[in-house]
Motif scaffolding. Structure first.
Motif, PDB file in Angstrom:
ATOM      1  N   ILE A  26       0.850  -1.202   0.000  1.00 41.51           N
ATOM      2  CA  ILE A  26       0.000   0.000   0.000  1.00 41.51           C
ATOM      3  C   ILE A  26       0.879   1.242   0.000  1.00 41.51           C
ATOM      4  N   GLU A  27       0.277   2.357  -0.381  1.00 45.09           N
ATOM      5  CA  GLU A  27       0.956   3.652  -0.327  1.00 45.09           C
ATOM      6  C   GLU A  27       0.761   4.243   1.071  1.00 45.09           C
ATOM      7  N   PRO A  28       1.684   5.075   1.529  1.00 44.42           N
ATOM      8  CA  PRO A  28       1.513   5.722   2.825  1.00 44.42           C
ATOM      9  C   PRO A  28       0.349   6.713   2.788  1.00 44.42           C
ATOM     10  N   TYR A  29      -0.350   6.843   3.905  1.00 44.67           N
ATOM     11  CA  TYR A  29      -1.433   7.830   3.986  1.00 44.67           C
ATOM     12  C   TYR A  29      -0.869   9.197   4.348  1.00 44.67           C
ATOM     13  N   VAL A  30       0.314   9.214   4.963  1.00 41.44           N
ATOM     14  CA  VAL A  30       1.027  10.459   5.226  1.00 41.44           C
ATOM     15  C   VAL A  30       2.486  10.218   4.834  1.00 41.44           C
ATOM     16  N   ASP A  31       3.055  11.194   4.134  1.00 43.71           N
ATOM     17  CA  ASP A  31       4.423  11.062   3.637  1.00 43.71           C
ATOM     18  C   ASP A  31       5.114  12.409   3.792  1.00 43.71           C
ATOM     19  N   GLN A  32       5.715  12.609   4.961  1.00 45.09           N
ATOM     20  CA  GLN A  32       6.360  13.870   5.293  1.00 45.09           C
ATOM     21  C   GLN A  32       7.819  13.608   5.680  1.00 45.09           C
ATOM     22  N   PRO A  33       8.658  14.619   5.663  1.00 43.67           N
ATOM     23  CA  PRO A  33      10.062  14.425   6.044  1.00 43.67           C
ATOM     24  C   PRO A  33      10.234  13.972   7.502  1.00 43.67           C
ATOM     25  N   TYR A  34       9.229  14.218   8.351  1.00 44.35           N
ATOM     26  CA  TYR A  34       9.325  13.861   9.761  1.00 44.35           C
ATOM     27  C   TYR A  34       8.609  12.558  10.111  1.00 44.35           C
ATOM     28  N   TYR A  35       7.819  11.988   9.167  1.00 47.13           N
ATOM     29  CA  TYR A  35       7.053  10.773   9.470  1.00 47.13           C
ATOM     30  C   TYR A  35       6.412  10.252   8.192  1.00 47.13           C
ATOM     31  N   VAL A  36       6.481   8.950   8.012  1.00 49.36           N
ATOM     32  CA  VAL A  36       5.758   8.285   6.925  1.00 49.36           C
ATOM     33  C   VAL A  36       4.878   7.237   7.596  1.00 49.36           C
ATOM     34  N   GLY A  37       3.575   7.305   7.353  1.00 47.88           N
ATOM     35  CA  GLY A  37       2.643   6.389   8.011  1.00 47.88           C
ATOM     36  C   GLY A  37       1.844   5.555   7.034  1.00 47.88           C
ATOM     37  N   PHE A  38       1.727   4.275   7.367  1.00 45.80           N
ATOM     38  CA  PHE A  38       0.933   3.333   6.584  1.00 45.80           C
ATOM     39  C   PHE A  38      -0.203   2.805   7.459  1.00 45.80           C
ATOM     40  N   ARG A  39      -1.349   2.593   6.859  1.00 45.07           N
ATOM     41  CA  ARG A  39      -2.491   2.017   7.579  1.00 45.07           C
ATOM     42  C   ARG A  39      -2.950   0.738   6.868  1.00 45.07           C
ATOM     43  N   PRO A  40      -2.268  -0.368   7.130  1.00 45.16           N
ATOM     44  CA  PRO A  40      -2.683  -1.620   6.502  1.00 45.16           C
ATOM     45  C   PRO A  40      -4.029  -2.076   7.068  1.00 45.16           C
ATOM     46  N   GLU A  41      -4.880  -2.580   6.214  1.00 41.88           N
ATOM     47  CA  GLU A  41      -6.216  -3.020   6.635  1.00 41.88           C
ATOM     48  C   GLU A  41      -6.107  -4.126   7.678  1.00 41.88           C
ATOM     49  N   GLY A  42      -6.815  -3.946   8.793  1.00 42.42           N
ATOM     50  CA  GLY A  42      -6.869  -4.958   9.840  1.00 42.42           C
ATOM     51  C   GLY A  42      -5.634  -5.026  10.734  1.00 42.42           C
ATOM     52  N   ALA A  43      -4.758  -4.045  10.645  1.00 43.94           N
ATOM     53  CA  ALA A  43      -3.531  -4.051  11.448  1.00 43.94           C
ATOM     54  C   ALA A  43      -3.283  -2.664  12.016  1.00 43.94           C
ATOM     55  N   PRO A  44      -2.432  -2.571  13.036  1.00 46.53           N
ATOM     56  CA  PRO A  44      -2.092  -1.241  13.559  1.00 46.53           C
ATOM     57  C   PRO A  44      -1.369  -0.400  12.510  1.00 46.53           C
ATOM     58  N   GLU A  45      -1.434   0.900  12.691  1.00 45.16           N
ATOM     59  CA  GLU A  45      -0.665   1.808  11.843  1.00 45.16           C
ATOM     60  C   GLU A  45       0.814   1.497  12.006  1.00 45.16           C
ATOM     61  N   LEU A  46       1.545   1.570  10.921  1.00 49.63           N
ATOM     62  CA  LEU A  46       2.995   1.401  10.955  1.00 49.63           C
ATOM     63  C   LEU A  46       3.611   2.711  10.516  1.00 49.63           C
ATOM     64  N   GLY A  47       4.425   3.303  11.388  1.00 42.83           N
ATOM     65  CA  GLY A  47       5.033   4.586  11.091  1.00 42.83           C
ATOM     66  C   GLY A  47       6.541   4.484  11.013  1.00 42.83           C
ATOM     67  N   LEU A  48       7.123   5.264  10.143  1.00 44.58           N
ATOM     68  CA  LEU A  48       8.577   5.349  10.000  1.00 44.58           C
ATOM     69  C   LEU A  48       9.025   6.694  10.554  1.00 44.58           C
ATOM     70  N   ASP A  49       9.947   6.655  11.519  1.00 42.70           N
ATOM     71  CA  ASP A  49      10.379   7.860  12.220  1.00 42.70           C
ATOM     72  C   ASP A  49      11.864   8.107  11.969  1.00 42.70           C
ATOM     73  N   PRO A  50      12.204   9.111  11.146  1.00 41.32           N
ATOM     74  CA  PRO A  50      13.611   9.378  10.866  1.00 41.32           C
ATOM     75  C   PRO A  50      14.353  10.025  12.035  1.00 41.32           C
ATOM     76  N   HIS A  51      13.641  10.384  13.094  1.00 42.90           N
ATOM     77  CA  HIS A  51      14.268  11.011  14.256  1.00 42.90           C
ATOM     78  C   HIS A  51      14.299  10.087  15.460  1.00 42.90           C
ATOM     79  N   GLY A  52      13.874   8.834  15.280  1.00 42.86           N
ATOM     80  CA  GLY A  52      13.843   7.886  16.382  1.00 42.86           C
ATOM     81  C   GLY A  52      15.210   7.296  16.675  1.00 42.86           C
ATOM     82  N   ASN A  53      15.293   6.574  17.761  1.00 46.36           N
ATOM     83  CA  ASN A  53      16.528   5.927  18.194  1.00 46.36           C
ATOM     84  C   ASN A  53      16.579   4.528  17.594  1.00 46.36           C
ATOM     85  N   VAL A  54      17.348   4.366  16.533  1.00 54.72           N
ATOM     86  CA  VAL A  54      17.424   3.088  15.824  1.00 54.72           C
ATOM     87  C   VAL A  54      17.884   1.975  16.762  1.00 54.72           C
ATOM     88  N   ALA A  55      18.800   2.264  17.660  1.00 60.06           N
ATOM     89  CA  ALA A  55      19.300   1.249  18.586  1.00 60.06           C
ATOM     90  C   ALA A  55      18.203   0.742  19.516  1.00 60.06           C
TER      91      ALA A  55
END
Length: 111
Positions: A26-55
């Motif tokens: 699926i395509e992201p429902y939000v696609d910004q430099p600070y967050y990319v969010g996907f809403r797969p049907e029947g599952a929690p939102e999955l967000g990508l955070d470029p400012h998060g702590n990868v470790a």
């Protein structure tokens, strides 16, 4: 409260977007430099955070209507505050750690 969002910290938002777009089909429902969010049907939102702590790895966010009370209740139960409630695009997020140091996210949608 319920799990509705899982945020994955990433170092390269463009590459991560491509991988998760392919994985989820699926395509992201939000696609910004600070967050990319996907809403797969029947599952929690999955967000990508470029400012998060990868470790630290992914953070599971429990949604609540009252983030301040939720944080306070978890602290009384033995959690340690990690990051106090703060605004993220109109919504509020906070994190605490359980007794073993695992990160727990809290999310209060904007009204």
């Amino acid at each position: 409260m319920s799990i509705r969002t899982i945020t994955i910290p990433v170092t390269d938002l463009g590459k991560a977007r491509a991988v998760y777009r392919t994985l989820l089909g699926i395509e992201p429902y939000v696609d910004q430099p600070y967050y990319v969010g996907f809403r797969p049907e029947g599952a929690p939102e999955l967000g990508l955070d470029p400012h998060g702590n990868v470790a630290a790895g992914p953070i599971t966010y429990w949604h609540t209507d009252d983030i301040e009370s939720a944080v306070a209740a978890l602290v009384v139960a033995g959690a340690t505050p990690e990051r106090s409630p703060h605004d993220v695009g109109g919504a509020l997020t906070a994190t605490v750690r359980d007794a073993d140091g695992n990160l727990i996210g809290l999310f209060q949608p904007s009204s």
